[in-house]
Design an enzyme around this catalytic site. Structure first.
Site, PDB file in Angstrom:
ATOM      1  N   GLU A 114       0.855  -1.197   0.000  1.00  0.00           N
ATOM      2  CA  GLU A 114       0.000   0.000   0.000  1.00  0.00           C
ATOM      3  C   GLU A 114       0.885   1.239   0.000  1.00  0.00           C
ATOM      4  O   GLU A 114       2.059   1.154   0.357  1.00  0.00           O
ATOM      5  CB  GLU A 114      -0.874   0.020   1.266  1.00  0.00           C
ATOM      6  N   LYS A 116       2.151   4.636   1.623  1.00  0.00           N
ATOM      7  CA  LYS A 116       2.142   5.267   2.938  1.00  0.00           C
ATOM      8  C   LYS A 116       1.838   6.741   2.717  1.00  0.00           C
ATOM      9  O   LYS A 116       2.702   7.521   2.317  1.00  0.00           O
ATOM     10  CB  LYS A 116       3.483   5.092   3.641  1.00  0.00           C
ATOM     11  N   ASP A 118       0.947  10.538   3.361  1.00  0.00           N
ATOM     12  CA  ASP A 118       1.395  11.509   4.342  1.00  0.00           C
ATOM     13  C   ASP A 118       0.201  12.330   4.798  1.00  0.00           C
ATOM     14  O   ASP A 118      -0.125  13.353   4.208  1.00  0.00           O
ATOM     15  CB  ASP A 118       2.451  12.401   3.680  1.00  0.00           C
ATOM     16  N   TYR A 225      -7.223   2.062   5.677  1.00  0.00           N
ATOM     17  CA  TYR A 225      -6.165   1.085   5.450  1.00  0.00           C
ATOM     18  C   TYR A 225      -6.196  -0.124   6.364  1.00  0.00           C
ATOM     19  O   TYR A 225      -5.389  -1.022   6.210  1.00  0.00           O
ATOM     20  CB  TYR A 225      -4.787   1.732   5.448  1.00  0.00           C
ATOM     21  N   LYS A 314      10.484   3.300   3.074  1.00  0.00           N
ATOM     22  CA  LYS A 314      10.405   4.719   2.729  1.00  0.00           C
ATOM     23  C   LYS A 314      10.996   5.051   1.363  1.00  0.00           C
ATOM     24  O   LYS A 314      12.002   4.462   0.950  1.00  0.00           O
ATOM     25  CB  LYS A 314      11.155   5.543   3.789  1.00  0.00           C
ATOM     26  N   CYS A 420       3.893  47.326 -13.867  1.00  0.00           N
ATOM     27  CA  CYS A 420       3.522  45.913 -13.874  1.00  0.00           C
ATOM     28  C   CYS A 420       4.356  45.200 -14.940  1.00  0.00           C
ATOM     29  O   CYS A 420       4.423  45.664 -16.083  1.00  0.00           O
ATOM     30  CB  CYS A 420       2.037  45.761 -14.186  1.00  0.00           C
ATOM     31  N   CYS A 423       1.605  44.219 -17.956  1.00  0.00           N
ATOM     32  CA  CYS A 423       0.883  45.190 -18.776  1.00  0.00           C
ATOM     33  C   CYS A 423       1.654  46.496 -18.921  1.00  0.00           C
ATOM     34  O   CYS A 423       1.257  47.356 -19.705  1.00  0.00           O
ATOM     35  CB  CYS A 423      -0.524  45.428 -18.226  1.00  0.00           C
ATOM     36  N   CYS A 439      -1.107  44.279  -9.177  1.00  0.00           N
ATOM     37  CA  CYS A 439      -1.325  45.153 -10.327  1.00  0.00           C
ATOM     38  C   CYS A 439      -2.814  45.454 -10.317  1.00  0.00           C
ATOM     39  O   CYS A 439      -3.636  44.537 -10.350  1.00  0.00           O
ATOM     40  CB  CYS A 439      -0.945  44.449 -11.627  1.00  0.00           C
ATOM     41  N   CYS A 444      -5.262  44.143 -17.395  1.00  0.00           N
ATOM     42  CA  CYS A 444      -3.930  43.537 -17.522  1.00  0.00           C
ATOM     43  C   CYS A 444      -4.084  42.144 -18.153  1.00  0.00           C
ATOM     44  O   CYS A 444      -4.826  41.309 -17.639  1.00  0.00           O
ATOM     45  CB  CYS A 444      -3.298  43.437 -16.136  1.00  0.00           C
TER      46      CYS A 444
END
Ligand code: IVH
Length: 685
Positions: A114, A116, A118, A225, A314, A420, A423, A439, A444
């Protein structure tokens, strides 16, 4: 509607919505559109508001989040939640396997492989098929009661189907998919909030919110799980079959799990996912290898807090170091000027990285990141990796570039004013108290294209067929310059057909999808407009309060600030949006195209809509603030002084003289606390 009939309809709607939830969140294969789903939910909410006696805790409407808690309760785990031993190399995995073989003797077994994930481990208890408790792992023996929060996770069934044990517990990992994590961090960066370092912290932070309404806004998901325990029912003899069984009850099981016949197949499974981990929609830091036979698991038992029958193998770390060559500025959808790190290309976990996110000027200064530094970069699931910070030796280097300043990076005009980068306009602003520069030019081009993309996106107007690529094409060919022009594409069929990859059929589908979006609920339209700081949640509050675009566009700062959940930042952003001529043109264009700009009919949830209350004196059953919040939640407003517009003066104990006198003078209706309570229950007085 008669109560009996309402009850029946509520039951039917609940079953239907639960099935659609299951198809959408668990199977990932919806059968109806978001708009149709919204419609069913609204009908159910309406009926439950009208007939609260039929509202049950497992109703899908209860996923939106209950009221905040003071603190979490404690849950004792009947069976401790264990952690896992790690293997960081092929050798360590082989050593685990040898130890296992020694203990199992001649008994044959296979494995489950499976991912793992996080995230955050949770235990879910079901009694008589209903979710009763959801808890964190805590120290393994005692966790926190986060039931209300977990109820907002759409892929957790509130009730299960089929032949279930009378009481059982499943365990799984709650996580924030990579896309949701990035979006959350982008929003936090814009708001100047500290960023989550990785999806796990973000998931934990979301699930451990005392206010479930915040959890409800985070796109959390779960994979179950393992089975914790099951009372009074025999369960399958292997882990693999147990997972299939849990799937049949309606739980979400990772489709990437695999039954593996030998330790070589375990190695292959690992190698395959080391390669492909980037393509996963969630962050995984390894694989979990489990012995499949439950009887053998029991025989092997645990050592310390770790089972002998499972191990986490891991993946290699996904951090890397490289040189920060330059910091560029990109312009985002709402005009935000986003600093982007341009890196000396480096391979991290098999992918070459050239750019990384830097969030905002404050963040860069806080981390003391400077051009020329050797920086640590991390790919924690984001498509764009993050710069974590300079390496320690780079901090000590004598000759460094000066501290980062965003304004220094912008092009300047002959007067030395910043422009900017997209633009070229002298349009750079930094609202007080905010960390981002913007901006402010509504036309823009960089923003215009992204706004069209946002307008059509899921959660906004949900126009299928218009994603990033298509909006760029439509914009660059001059076919759509703003959202309203999407609805004029009908007149440009010939030009559409000339575009690459656009045949008769796809043009037909596109136009159909655009047409269908005209009827989206007001909240989606408000969100789709792309007003800075207005997410889906705030859009809903605004839709409920104003019921139409027109009054929202005319609302004063005071009026906006009176609304619960709207502070000065959001109020100013709304005002700024409607000050722009261009935005009025877009709204006018939408109106002419027949896009719905108001809410359909009144809902039963807003019985105090349009009513203005003033409270004087002490109330018995709640504080004044609570009373005002309740009034607002039902669509009413609460003011401090009596005027001609006041609908009711609520008179509590020891009322103030001024308000009473004014009400007497104007003939304002005066009610007591009892009457207010009746109104809050949606009854007449
Ligand atoms: S099995 C006794 N399976 O990893 C077996 N855990 O370090 C313990 N995790 O706290 C858990 N994905 O939060 C298992 N497919 C998976 C998992 C998984 C993530 C987490 C879980 C646990 C931690 C153990």
């Amino acid at each position: 509607m008669e109560p009996a009939e309402a009850k029946q309809r509520i039951e039917k709607l609940k079953a239907e919505i639960n099935q659609h939830n299951y198809r959408y969140y668990v199977l990932d294969s919806p059968e109806i559109s978001d708009a149709e789903y919204d419609e069913l939910m609204r009908e159910l909410q309406g009926l439950e508001a009208e007939f609260p006696q039929f509202l049950t805790p497992d109703s899908p409407t209860q996923r939106v989040g209950a009221a905040p808690l003071e603190a979490f309760g404690v849950v004792e785990h009947p069976l401790p939640l264990l952690s896992l031993g790690n293997a960081f190399s092929k050798e360590e995995l082989a050593a685990w396997y040898r130890r296992t073989l020694k203990l199992t003797g001649s008994q044959k077994f296979d494995f489950a492989g499976e991912h793992k994930i996080d995230g955050l481990a949770v235990a879910l208890t079901y009694v008589d098929g209903k979710l009763t408790t959801g808890a964190t792992r805590g120290d393994g023996l005692r966790g926190e009661d986060i039931t209300q929060n977990l109820k907002t996770v759409r892929s957790i069934p509130l009730s299960v189907r089929g032949d279930f044990p009378p009481r059982f517990e499943v365990r799984g990992e709650v996580f924030l998919p990579k896309a949701g994590f990035e979006k959350l961090n982008r929003e936090r960066a814009e708001e100047g909030l500290p960023l989550f370092a990785n999806p796990r912290n973000a998931a934990a932070g979301s699930v451990r919110q005392l206010d479930p309404r915040i959890t409800a806004r985070r796109p959390l998901d779960i994979y179950i799980y393992m089975l914790g325990y099951a009372e009074d029912r025999a369960t399958p003899p292997t882990h693999w079959e147990t997972m299939q069984y849990l799937k049949s009850l309606g739980f979400k099981i990772n489709p990437n799990n695999q039954l593996l016949k030998s330790i070589e197949e375990v190695e292959e499974y690992y190698a395959r996912w080391v390669e492909r981990r980037e393509s996963l929609p969630y962050e995984a830091d390894g694989i979990v290898v489990k012995i499949n036979q439950i009887a053998l698991q029991e025989r092997l038992g645990d050592i310390g807090r770790e089972p002998r029958w499972a191990v986490a193998y891991k993946f290699p770390a996904v951090q890397g170091t490289t040189v920060l060559e330059r910091i560029d500025i990109n312009v985002g959808r709402t005009g935000t000027l986003n600093p982007v790190a341009i890196l000396k290309p480096v391979a991290v976990g098999g992918v070459t990285i050239k750019h990384a996110a830097l969030h905002n000027e404050d963040d860069i200064r806080r981390k003391d990141i400077r051009v020329g530094d050797t920086v640590v970069i991390q790919r924690a699931g984001e498509v764009i990796p993050q710069v974590i910070g300079p390496t320690p030796d780079s901090r000590e280097r004598a000759r460094r570039e000066k501290e980062f300043s965003l304004l220094d990076k912008l092009p300047k005009n002959d007067k030395g004013r910043p422009l900017c980068p997209e633009c070229g306009k002298e349009s750079i602003v930094k609202p007080e108290g905010e960390v981002m520069y913007y901006c402010s030019n509504a036309t823009c081009p960089a923003q215009a294209q992204q706004r069209i993309e946002h307008f059509a996106s899921r959660g906004a107007m949900d126009i299928e067929g218009i994603g990033e690529a298509q909006s760029v094409i439509l914009f660059n060919h001059g076919l759509v310059k703003n959202a309203a022009e999407l609805y004029r594409l009908e007149e440009k069929r010939a030009e559409l057909l000339e575009l690459e990859n656009m045949g008769e059929k796809s043009v037909e589908n596109l136009l159909k999808a655009i047409n269908a979006s005209k009827e989206r609920p007001l909240a989606r339209l408000i969100f789709a407009l792309g007003i800075r700081h207005i997410g889906g949640e705030t859009a809903e509050i605004l839709a409920r309060r104003f019921r139409s675009i027109e009054p929202l566009s005319k609302a004063s700062r005071d009026e906006l600030m009176k609304i619960e959940a709207i502070g000065p930042k959001i109020a100013d952003s709304i005002l700024a949006f409607f000050r722009q001529e261009e935005n009025h043109k877009i709204i006018q264009g939408l109106k002419e195209a027949g896009v719905r700009l108001e809410e359909k009919g009144k809902t039963a949830e807003m019985p105090l809509d349009g009513k203005e209350f003033v409270i004087t004196g002490r109330l018995e059953s709640f504080s004044r603030q609570e009373a005002e919040e309740k009034i607002k939640a039902l669509g009413g407003t609460a003011k401090d002084g009596v005027t001609k517009k006041t609908s009711y003066l609520v008179v509590g104990a020891d009322p103030g003289g001024t308000k009473l006198a004014k009400a007497n003078e104007l003939g304002t209706p005066q009610i007591g606390e009892k009457e207010l309570l009746r109104l809050l229950e949606g009854k007449a007085i």
